[in-house]
Structures are given as structure tokens and as C-alpha cells.
Design a protein around this motif. Structure first.
Motif, PDB file in Angstrom:
ATOM      1  N   GLN A  33       0.830  -1.208   0.000  1.00 35.33           N
ATOM      2  CA  GLN A  33       0.000   0.000   0.000  1.00 35.33           C
ATOM      3  C   GLN A  33       0.865   1.258   0.000  1.00 35.33           C
ATOM      4  OE1 GLN A  33      -2.334  -1.657   3.382  1.00 35.33           O
ATOM      5  NE2 GLN A  33      -4.073  -0.643   2.432  1.00 35.33           N
ATOM      6  N   ALA A  34       1.928   1.233   0.789  1.00 36.87           N
ATOM      7  CA  ALA A  34       2.809   2.402   0.863  1.00 36.87           C
ATOM      8  C   ALA A  34       3.472   2.677  -0.479  1.00 36.87           C
ATOM      9  CB  ALA A  34       3.874   2.178   1.942  1.00 36.87           C
ATOM     10  N   LEU A  35       3.950   1.627  -1.146  1.00 36.70           N
ATOM     11  CA  LEU A  35       4.624   1.821  -2.431  1.00 36.70           C
ATOM     12  C   LEU A  35       3.648   2.295  -3.496  1.00 36.70           C
ATOM     13  CD1 LEU A  35       7.072  -1.242  -2.554  1.00 36.70           C
ATOM     14  CD2 LEU A  35       7.455   1.060  -1.651  1.00 36.70           C
ATOM     15  N   LEU A  36       2.433   1.770  -3.485  1.00 32.14           N
ATOM     16  CA  LEU A  36       1.444   2.185  -4.472  1.00 32.14           C
ATOM     17  C   LEU A  36       0.978   3.626  -4.241  1.00 32.14           C
ATOM     18  CD1 LEU A  36      -0.749  -1.048  -4.683  1.00 32.14           C
ATOM     19  CD2 LEU A  36       0.781  -0.167  -6.452  1.00 32.14           C
ATOM     20  N   ALA A  37       1.138   4.119  -3.015  1.00 33.65           N
ATOM     21  CA  ALA A  37       0.682   5.466  -2.678  1.00 33.65           C
ATOM     22  C   ALA A  37       1.712   6.541  -2.982  1.00 33.65           C
ATOM     23  CB  ALA A  37       0.302   5.526  -1.197  1.00 33.65           C
ATOM     24  N   LEU A 239       2.075   6.218   8.998  1.00 37.09           N
ATOM     25  CA  LEU A 239       2.366   4.816   9.297  1.00 37.09           C
ATOM     26  C   LEU A 239       1.441   3.910   8.507  1.00 37.09           C
ATOM     27  CD1 LEU A 239       3.768   2.556  10.937  1.00 37.09           C
ATOM     28  CD2 LEU A 239       1.956   2.854  12.652  1.00 37.09           C
ATOM     29  N   TYR A 240       2.032   2.961   7.777  1.00 39.63           N
ATOM     30  CA  TYR A 240       1.286   1.892   7.124  1.00 39.63           C
ATOM     31  C   TYR A 240       1.472   0.631   7.960  1.00 39.63           C
ATOM     32  CZ  TYR A 240       0.943   4.890   2.990  1.00 39.63           C
ATOM     33  OH  TYR A 240       0.662   5.929   2.130  1.00 39.63           O
ATOM     34  N   VAL A 241       0.407   0.207   8.591  1.00 38.00           N
ATOM     35  CA  VAL A 241       0.481  -0.977   9.439  1.00 38.00           C
ATOM     36  C   VAL A 241       0.501  -2.213   8.551  1.00 38.00           C
ATOM     37  CG1 VAL A 241      -0.599  -2.267  11.306  1.00 38.00           C
ATOM     38  CG2 VAL A 241      -0.760   0.225  11.257  1.00 38.00           C
ATOM     39  N   ASP A 242       1.464  -3.095   8.790  1.00 36.63           N
ATOM     40  CA  ASP A 242       1.615  -4.300   7.975  1.00 36.63           C
ATOM     41  C   ASP A 242       1.810  -5.504   8.893  1.00 36.63           C
ATOM     42  OD1 ASP A 242       2.376  -6.379   6.251  1.00 36.63           O
ATOM     43  OD2 ASP A 242       3.332  -4.987   4.861  1.00 36.63           O
ATOM     44  N   PRO A 243       0.746  -6.287   9.141  1.00 36.49           N
ATOM     45  CA  PRO A 243       0.876  -7.465  10.002  1.00 36.49           C
ATOM     46  C   PRO A 243       1.851  -8.503   9.469  1.00 36.49           C
ATOM     47  CG  PRO A 243      -1.434  -6.873   9.695  1.00 36.49           C
ATOM     48  CD  PRO A 243      -0.643  -6.072   8.702  1.00 36.49           C
ATOM     49  N   TYR A 244       2.165  -8.452   8.174  1.00 33.32           N
ATOM     50  CA  TYR A 244       3.080  -9.431   7.577  1.00 33.32           C
ATOM     51  C   TYR A 244       4.549  -9.063   7.800  1.00 33.32           C
ATOM     52  CZ  TYR A 244      -1.086 -11.012   4.999  1.00 33.32           C
ATOM     53  OH  TYR A 244      -2.324 -11.480   4.662  1.00 33.32           O
ATOM     54  N   ALA A 245       4.826  -7.825   8.198  1.00 25.10           N
ATOM     55  CA  ALA A 245       6.209  -7.370   8.308  1.00 25.10           C
ATOM     56  C   ALA A 245       6.995  -8.165   9.337  1.00 25.10           C
ATOM     57  CB  ALA A 245       6.250  -5.882   8.645  1.00 25.10           C
ATOM     58  N   VAL A 246       6.314  -8.665  10.372  1.00 27.43           N
ATOM     59  CA  VAL A 246       7.014  -9.403  11.426  1.00 27.43           C
ATOM     60  C   VAL A 246       7.692 -10.645  10.876  1.00 27.43           C
ATOM     61  CG1 VAL A 246       4.943 -10.705  12.077  1.00 27.43           C
ATOM     62  CG2 VAL A 246       6.780 -10.380  13.746  1.00 27.43           C
ATOM     63  N   THR A 247       7.118 -11.263   9.848  1.00 27.16           N
ATOM     64  CA  THR A 247       7.690 -12.477   9.281  1.00 27.16           C
ATOM     65  C   THR A 247       8.983 -12.190   8.540  1.00 27.16           C
ATOM     66  OG1 THR A 247       5.498 -13.471   9.060  1.00 27.16           O
ATOM     67  CG2 THR A 247       7.266 -14.429   7.742  1.00 27.16           C
TER      68      THR A 247
END
Length: 369
Positions: A33-37, A239-247
Motif C-alpha cells: 500500500q505504501a509503495l502504491l501510494a 504509518l502503514y500498518v503491515d501485520p506481515y512485516a514481522v515475518t
């Protein structure tokens, strides 16, 4: 809202639970989302993919700024440099595909509105509404895989922090005791890093989850996805929250990004002469109207698609199963995406420059003690 097979349980799930239905939820792919924005998300993509259906190789040419210590103190007509160019080749794209199959006898049992024809993109091809709904329902998995690939690419391309001299994660503590230390002391340190790394402030954004999200929630009192939250005079990056970032990045890691420092490259093959009817199949491109589970738009991610007709009963492999499945006549819709990301080259600064190794991205670990 389109209805599917006339089976009460399926209809009740879609109608009774509406937006709360699991089918309608897309886990926020925050980094994507951040990159597309970004304000210039397609400047490289449009150079590589000019809309003709034919792709070009693209190289980016750059020069390095002059670091201190290169000037002379003598008026002797000497020449200090002949500016030289360096080049970086835009990398090959990655690829993700998801295909859906509907048999004719199944389609024949659809209710009237599910049989309505829709155009899934740039070519004149039409498919039934129910098939397009199934594509949108598959978006959560497709976007998650694309986002995971981008997170992994970034994990190998963090820039060097001029403060620490390393591209390893810098630990930032968001202190618990607001009496002895203000809660926003940690973010003050982050913003100080921003200045010392010479990031431009407009468009600055962060990506991550965990403690950094908790901090933003405390500051805004609303949603963590707030642009320009102002706390005690400190303007925070979006801030773009990304639940996948932890992985990909690790627990409580978050990235800080200068605007446009990471370019998203989205390539489509089925344009121009490669779109439309080709033999028995049809080809085109499409944008899916998507938002995440919290209602934030996903952005303009473009897909290739191919519509295939199975004209005779046959055996096909579904979902990687070892044994083939016998199916009747029907239609297959392939949803495909070719993409990658590109960071500012690691050698964009001279070795003696204070910003050597900096590429507009920084990695942090948030703690709370």
C-alpha cells in the motif's frame, strides 16, 4: 452485491454478515500500500512497459555528489573531476498467478444477477459477475504473497544509518515512565535520525506493526494509519500498518522511508496487440477495486488476465494436488501479476561521503521499557 449458487447457507453468509464476512476482508498489505501510494509509483514501470505490450530493458543513470575534502586552496587552473556516470539495471520482475475454474453446469445454476456479464479490464472480454466476485475474494491471498515478496526484497536492501554507521536495525525505546522521560522521546530520536540522514520531510512514511502501531494509536487516539499526526509539536510520518512485516523483518521492526526512495515496478504483458482474442483464449489487464479490512484503499495494482475455455471434459490438476481432477466444460480465469521493487543504488554516495551507503530507508526495532 452479487449472489452465488442458490444455496441458503452461502447466501446467508454473504448477506447476513455483509462487510464482516471473512470473504470481504483483506489483511492490510501495508508495504505494498505504501509503495502504491507514492507520488511517482510508475515512473520506472512506464519506461519499461510503455503500453504497447512489448517490454524494454531499462537502465538508470546516476552521478554521485561531491563529498568534503575534494576542493583545492590554490588558484592553479587545475581540474578536480570529470563527472562520471554509474548505471543500475532495473531487475527482472517476480511473478504471481491465481487461476479459478467454473464448470458450465455449475454456472447454469447461478441466479440471474450472478450471470450478469462484466468486463474485467482493458480488452472487450466479458465474464460472469460470479467469477469476478471469486477473483476479488481471492485477492487476500494474492496480495499477501506479492507483499511478502516485496518485504523480503526490502529486508536485503536497508540503507546505512549515518548515525550508527550500519544498516542493522537501530533500537528505539518508547519509554513507559512518562514522568522521568516523555513517551515521545523515542520518536524524537527517530526524527533526529531523519534529519541527520538528510531525508526530505514531505512524504516521509513508516511501515511496520507491533509497538510502533501501539505508539501511533496512543498519539492519534484513532487509527494508526494517520498522516501527519502531531504530538507535542512533532509531526510524525504516515504509518502503514503491515501485520506481515514481522515475518520478513522481525518482531517489532519498522522501516522508515523517504518519499519515492523505493520504486514499485508493475509490468503488464497483455496490452496493445497482445490484448483481446488470440485463438480460443482472450487476454487483457485489469485493476481490482480493493480496500483492506480497515477500509483503506489498496492502490492501483494492475494485473494481467487470461480467459481460457475448456471445451471438452478433461483432467486437470487443481491446487497442486498429486492426483488430477476430472472436470467438465467450463471457463478458467488466470489472474497474473509481474512486479518488483527498486531501491536507490547502495553506491549512490562516494565512499568518503557521510551518507555513503544511505538509500533513503532505515530499519528500527521498537522496545517499550
Amino acid at each position: 452485491m452479487g449472489k452465488g449458487l442458490a444455496q441458503p447457507l452461502l447466501l446467508a453468509t454473504k448477506q447476513a454478515f455483509s462487510g464482516a464476512s471473512p470473504l470481504s476482508k483483506i489483511t492490510p498489505p501495508g508495504f505494498l500500500q505504501a509503495l502504491l501510494a507514492q507520488t511517482k509509483p510508475n515512473i520506472i514501470s512506464t519506461s519499461k512497459d510503455d503500453g504497447s505490450g512489448y517490454l524494454r530493458d531499462v537502465k538508470i543513470r546516476y552521478r554521485k555528489r561531491v563529498p568534503p575534502g575534494k576542493t583545492t586552496t590554490t588558484d592553479d587552473c587545475s581540474i578536480q573531476a570529470k563527472p562520471a556516470y554509474s548505471e543500475v539495471i532495473v531487475p527482472s520482475t517476480m511473478f504471481r498467478k491465481y487461476a479459478l475454474f467454473f464448470e458450465d453446469d455449475e454456472i447454469s445454476r447461478f441466479e440471474h444477477d450472478a450471470l450478469a456479464l462484466v468486463k474485467p479490464g482493458t480488452a472487450a472480454t466479458t465474464v460472469v459477475n460470479e467469477l469476478m466476485e471469486a477473483v476479488i475474494e481471492a485477492a487476500n491471498g494474492v496480495l499477501a504473497d506479492i507483499n511478502a515478496d516485496l518485504l523480503s526484497l526490502q529486508a536485503a536492501n536497508w540503507g546505512k544509518n549515518a548515525v550508527t554507521g550500519s544498516n542493522a536495525a537501530k533500537t528505539i525505546n518508547f519509554v513507559l515512565n512518562s514522568t522521568t522521560n516523555p513517551l515521545n522521546q523515542g520518536m524524537t530520536e527517530v526524527m533526529s535520525d531523519v534529519m541527520l540522514n538528510e531525508f526530505k520531510m514531505p512524504g516521509l512514511f513508516a511501515v511496520g506493526s507491533g509497538l510502533i502501531n501501539n505508539y501511533y494509536l496512543q498519539q492519534s487516539g484513532k487509527s494508526a494509519d494517520q498522516a501527519g499526526v502531531n504530538t507535542n509539536g512533532l509531526m510524525l510520518p504516515k504509518l502503514y500498518v503491515d501485520p506481515y512485516a514481522v515475518t520478513s523483518w522481525g518482531a517489532n521492526k519498522f522501516g522508515l522511508f523517504e518519499a519515492n526512495s523505493v520504486q514499485f515496478i508493475n509490468i503488464c504483458r497483455f496490452r496493445g496487440p497482445k490484448a483481446g482474442q488470440r485463438g480460443a483464449d482472450e487476454f487483457g489487464t485489469m485493476f481490482l477495486p480493493l480496500s483492506d479490512s480497515w477500509g483503506n484503499p489498496i492502490g492501483a495494482l494492475e494485473f494481467d488476465w487470461q480467459k481460457r475455455i475448456i471445451t471438452c471434459p478433461t483432467e486437470v490438476t487443481i491446487g497442486g494436488a498429486e492426483a488430477p481432477t476430472t472436470v467438465g466444460r467450463g471457463v478458467v480465469l488466470d489472474l497474473m501479476c509481474s512486479y518488483t521493487s527498486l531501491n536507490i543504488p547502495a553506491d549512490s554516495y562516494e565512499a568518503t561521503d557521510r551518507l555513503f551507503g544511505n538509500n533513503g530507508t532505515l530499519l528500527y526495532t521498537a522496545t517499550n521499557a
